[in-house]
Design an enzyme around this catalytic site. Structure first.
Site, PDB file in Angstrom:
ATOM      1  N   CYS A  51       4.732   2.357  -9.959  1.00 29.72           N
ATOM      2  CA  CYS A  51       4.876   1.181  -9.246  1.00 29.72           C
ATOM      3  C   CYS A  51       4.965   0.009 -10.035  1.00 29.72           C
ATOM      4  CB  CYS A  51       3.917   0.967  -7.981  1.00 29.72           C
ATOM      5  SG  CYS A  51       4.964  -0.024  -6.514  1.00 29.72           S
ATOM      6  N   HIS A  63       2.630   5.778  -5.315  1.00 33.58           N
ATOM      7  CA  HIS A  63       1.282   5.694  -5.805  1.00 33.58           C
ATOM      8  C   HIS A  63       0.370   6.977  -5.594  1.00 33.58           C
ATOM      9  CE1 HIS A  63       0.991   1.142  -6.128  1.00 33.58           C
ATOM     10  NE2 HIS A  63       1.775   1.271  -5.360  1.00 33.58           N
ATOM     11  N   GLU A 122      -2.234   7.531  -7.025  1.00 34.76           N
ATOM     12  CA  GLU A 122      -3.812   7.391  -6.909  1.00 34.76           C
ATOM     13  C   GLU A 122      -4.193   7.249  -5.580  1.00 34.76           C
ATOM     14  OE1 GLU A 122      -1.481   5.233  -7.568  1.00 34.76           O
ATOM     15  OE2 GLU A 122      -2.145   3.522  -7.239  1.00 34.76           O
TER      16      GLU A 122
END
Ligand code: GLN
Length: 191
Positions: free
Chosen positions: A79, A168, A170
């Site tokens: 991002c 994302h 994560e």
């Protein structure tokens, strides 16, 4: 395998947790002292790219990290991290590292679609993608491999040692992006 996560702003804690869960070592990069020991990979997290860019310069991290990326250190930008790597920003803003031959559009999905989750192809697999005020890639050099498209927009790319996603990884349980990043690190180590 030791991975440094830029930890000056943004979603670094989630990357550190994800990397550790996968059995690799992760540490925070907050100042130049943190990068005095060797490490095998770098993660540039999501957050606010303009703030991260300013802090990278203020903290003296810009030059040494750019040098490492230029000399082949594997890097994953997610991002805002993708924006930091991009050579061009379509609004004409000054790039940060500018090491990846892509043009990105910041906050590209507008206000209404600012955040969303979808499933789409990453390389040869379907994965869950979480987007938060995300950029997408509007142009790539021919040496850039396009790994994902969503809604006809390019959202994941690789160029040699550099891997970048508009979403994302994560923030989902899917490890596919990390696994590719770890493979890039292992291949470099084996050379
Ligand atoms: N909108 C942010 C930027 O332009 C990126 C958002 C994110 O990293 N989640 O820097």
């Amino acid at each position: 395998m030791r991975i440094g996560v830029l930890a000056v702003q943004g979603a670094f804690a989630e990357h550190i947790a994800a990397v550790k869960k996968l059995g690799a070592e992760a540490f925070e990069i907050r100042n130049t002292g943190d990068i005095s020991q060797p490490f095998d990979g770098l993660i540039l997290p999501g957050g606010e790219s303009t703030v991260m860019k300013k802090l990278l310069h203020d903290l003296g991290l810009f030059e040494p990290l750019k040098k490492k990326i230029d000399s082949g250190l594997p890097v994953l930008g997610t991002c805002a991290g993708m924006i930091l790597l991009a050579k061009n920003i379509d609004s004409g803003e000054e790039p940060c590292f500018g090491t990846m031959d892509i043009t990105v559009k910041r906050n590209a999905y507008g206000r209404q679609l600012g955040s969303f989750v979808c499933t789409d192809r990453f390389a040869d697999k379907d994965i869950t993608m979480r987007f938060i005020r995300a950029p997408y890639v509007t142009e790539t050099d021919s040496s850039v491999e396009i790994l994902s498209g969503h809604d006809n927009k390019i959202v994941a790319v690789r160029q040699n040692n550099q891997l970048a996603t508009a979403f994302h990884p994560e923030l989902t349980d899917d490890n596919t992006v990390y696994m590719l990043f770890f493979k890039i690190i292992e291949n470099r180590a084996g050379k």
